[in-house]
Design a protein around this motif. Structure first.
Motif, PDB file in Angstrom:
ATOM      1  N   UNK A  12       0.810  -1.054  -0.056  1.00  0.00           N
ATOM      2  CA  UNK A  12       0.051  -0.129  -0.045  1.00  0.00           C
ATOM      3  C   UNK A  12       0.900   1.241   0.064  1.00  0.00           C
ATOM      4  N   UNK A  13       1.728   1.257   1.164  1.00  0.00           N
ATOM      5  CA  UNK A  13       2.688   2.440   1.184  1.00  0.00           C
ATOM      6  C   UNK A  13       3.779   2.521  -0.275  1.00  0.00           C
ATOM      7  N   UNK A  14       4.136   1.393  -0.414  1.00  0.00           N
ATOM      8  CA  UNK A  14       4.965   1.505  -1.565  1.00  0.00           C
ATOM      9  C   UNK A  14       4.476   1.914  -2.996  1.00  0.00           C
ATOM     10  N   UNK A  15       3.248   1.379  -3.170  1.00  0.00           N
ATOM     11  CA  UNK A  15       2.310   1.846  -4.333  1.00  0.00           C
ATOM     12  C   UNK A  15       2.329   3.534  -4.393  1.00  0.00           C
ATOM     13  N   UNK A  16       1.693   3.843  -3.164  1.00  0.00           N
ATOM     14  CA  UNK A  16       1.485   5.438  -3.061  1.00  0.00           C
ATOM     15  C   UNK A  16       2.972   6.123  -3.300  1.00  0.00           C
TER      16      UNK A  16
ATOM     17  N   UNK B 260       2.988   6.993   4.737  1.00  0.00           N
ATOM     18  CA  UNK B 260       1.422   6.861   5.130  1.00  0.00           C
ATOM     19  C   UNK B 260       1.346   7.348   6.599  1.00  0.00           C
ATOM     20  N   UNK B 261       0.517   8.190   6.796  1.00  0.00           N
ATOM     21  CA  UNK B 261       0.301   8.664   8.296  1.00  0.00           C
ATOM     22  C   UNK B 261      -0.378   7.729   9.034  1.00  0.00           C
ATOM     23  N   UNK B 262      -1.153   6.809   8.379  1.00  0.00           N
ATOM     24  CA  UNK B 262      -1.798   5.621   9.006  1.00  0.00           C
ATOM     25  C   UNK B 262      -0.742   4.499   9.554  1.00  0.00           C
ATOM     26  N   UNK B 263       0.139   4.275   8.265  1.00  0.00           N
ATOM     27  CA  UNK B 263       1.028   3.154   8.914  1.00  0.00           C
ATOM     28  C   UNK B 263       2.142   3.748   9.944  1.00  0.00           C
TER      29      UNK B 263
ATOM     30  N   UNK C  95       3.472   3.067  17.187  1.00  0.00           N
ATOM     31  CA  UNK C  95       2.743   2.274  18.248  1.00  0.00           C
ATOM     32  C   UNK C  95       3.520   1.101  18.654  1.00  0.00           C
ATOM     33  N   UNK C  96       3.753   0.326  17.803  1.00  0.00           N
ATOM     34  CA  UNK C  96       4.564  -1.075  17.858  1.00  0.00           C
ATOM     35  C   UNK C  96       5.897  -0.704  18.495  1.00  0.00           C
ATOM     36  N   UNK C  97       6.616   0.323  17.971  1.00  0.00           N
ATOM     37  CA  UNK C  97       7.822   0.637  18.614  1.00  0.00           C
ATOM     38  C   UNK C  97       7.876   0.796  20.171  1.00  0.00           C
ATOM     39  N   UNK C  98       6.652   1.816  20.587  1.00  0.00           N
ATOM     40  CA  UNK C  98       6.389   1.959  21.875  1.00  0.00           C
ATOM     41  C   UNK C  98       6.148   1.026  22.819  1.00  0.00           C
ATOM     42  N   UNK C  99       5.220   0.059  22.282  1.00  0.00           N
ATOM     43  CA  UNK C  99       5.120  -1.369  22.992  1.00  0.00           C
ATOM     44  C   UNK C  99       6.133  -2.062  23.129  1.00  0.00           C
ATOM     45  N   UNK C 100       6.968  -2.126  22.148  1.00  0.00           N
ATOM     46  CA  UNK C 100       8.254  -2.969  22.240  1.00  0.00           C
ATOM     47  C   UNK C 100       9.443  -2.405  22.868  1.00  0.00           C
ATOM     48  N   UNK C 101       9.182  -1.191  23.492  1.00  0.00           N
ATOM     49  CA  UNK C 101      10.481  -0.462  24.030  1.00  0.00           C
ATOM     50  C   UNK C 101      11.646  -0.130  23.110  1.00  0.00           C
ATOM     51  N   UNK C 102      11.316   0.214  21.862  1.00  0.00           N
ATOM     52  CA  UNK C 102      12.391   0.224  20.877  1.00  0.00           C
ATOM     53  C   UNK C 102      13.334  -0.632  20.314  1.00  0.00           C
ATOM     54  N   UNK C 103      13.118  -1.826  20.912  1.00  0.00           N
ATOM     55  CA  UNK C 103      13.979  -3.044  20.721  1.00  0.00           C
ATOM     56  C   UNK C 103      13.785  -3.486  19.381  1.00  0.00           C
TER      57      UNK C 103
ATOM     58  N   UNK D 142      12.524  -3.095  15.179  1.00  0.00           N
ATOM     59  CA  UNK D 142      11.982  -1.812  14.064  1.00  0.00           C
ATOM     60  C   UNK D 142      11.710  -2.604  12.806  1.00  0.00           C
ATOM     61  N   UNK D 143      11.385  -1.722  11.869  1.00  0.00           N
ATOM     62  CA  UNK D 143      10.851  -2.268  10.387  1.00  0.00           C
ATOM     63  C   UNK D 143      10.191  -3.308  10.439  1.00  0.00           C
ATOM     64  N   UNK D 144       8.793  -3.346  10.677  1.00  0.00           N
ATOM     65  CA  UNK D 144       7.911  -4.241  10.769  1.00  0.00           C
ATOM     66  C   UNK D 144       7.484  -4.444   9.377  1.00  0.00           C
ATOM     67  N   UNK D 145       7.261  -5.434   9.099  1.00  0.00           N
ATOM     68  CA  UNK D 145       6.805  -5.900   7.716  1.00  0.00           C
ATOM     69  C   UNK D 145       6.372  -7.408   7.400  1.00  0.00           C
ATOM     70  N   UNK D 146       5.997  -7.577   6.200  1.00  0.00           N
ATOM     71  CA  UNK D 146       5.411  -9.166   5.910  1.00  0.00           C
ATOM     72  C   UNK D 146       6.470  -9.892   5.295  1.00  0.00           C
ATOM     73  N   UNK D 147       6.763 -11.057   5.560  1.00  0.00           N
ATOM     74  CA  UNK D 147       7.486 -11.883   4.900  1.00  0.00           C
ATOM     75  C   UNK D 147       6.954 -12.953   4.091  1.00  0.00           C
TER      76      UNK D 147
END
Length: 61
Positions: A1-5, A16-19, A25-33, A35-40
């Motif tokens: 989605x973001x790549x297409x944009x 993307x503001x949503x992403x 939110x993910x970074x803050x929940x995981x205390x910054x340990x 990064x780089x969320x994605x689908x493999x």
């Protein structure tokens, strides 16, 4: 989605503001340990890179 944009806008710095909100939110929940969320693919799964003091690598722990 973001790549297409990014391609449509011809702006490869676009986030993307949503992403961005989800990433923050993910970074803050995981205390910054992690990064780089994605689908493999093969098998399809969610993964994030684990931050070490000297590098980042992908993991699905």
């Amino acid at each position: 989605m973001e790549r297409r944009e990014k391609v449509e806008r011809e702006d490869y710095q676009y986030e993307s503001p949503t992403l961005k909100a989800v990433r923050n939110a993910l970074y803050s929940m995981l205390n910054g340990h992690y990064r780089n969320p994605g689908i493999l693919l093969s098998p399809m799964r969610f993964a994030m890179g684990k931050e070490l003091s000297y590098c980042t690598y992908r993991t699905n722990e």
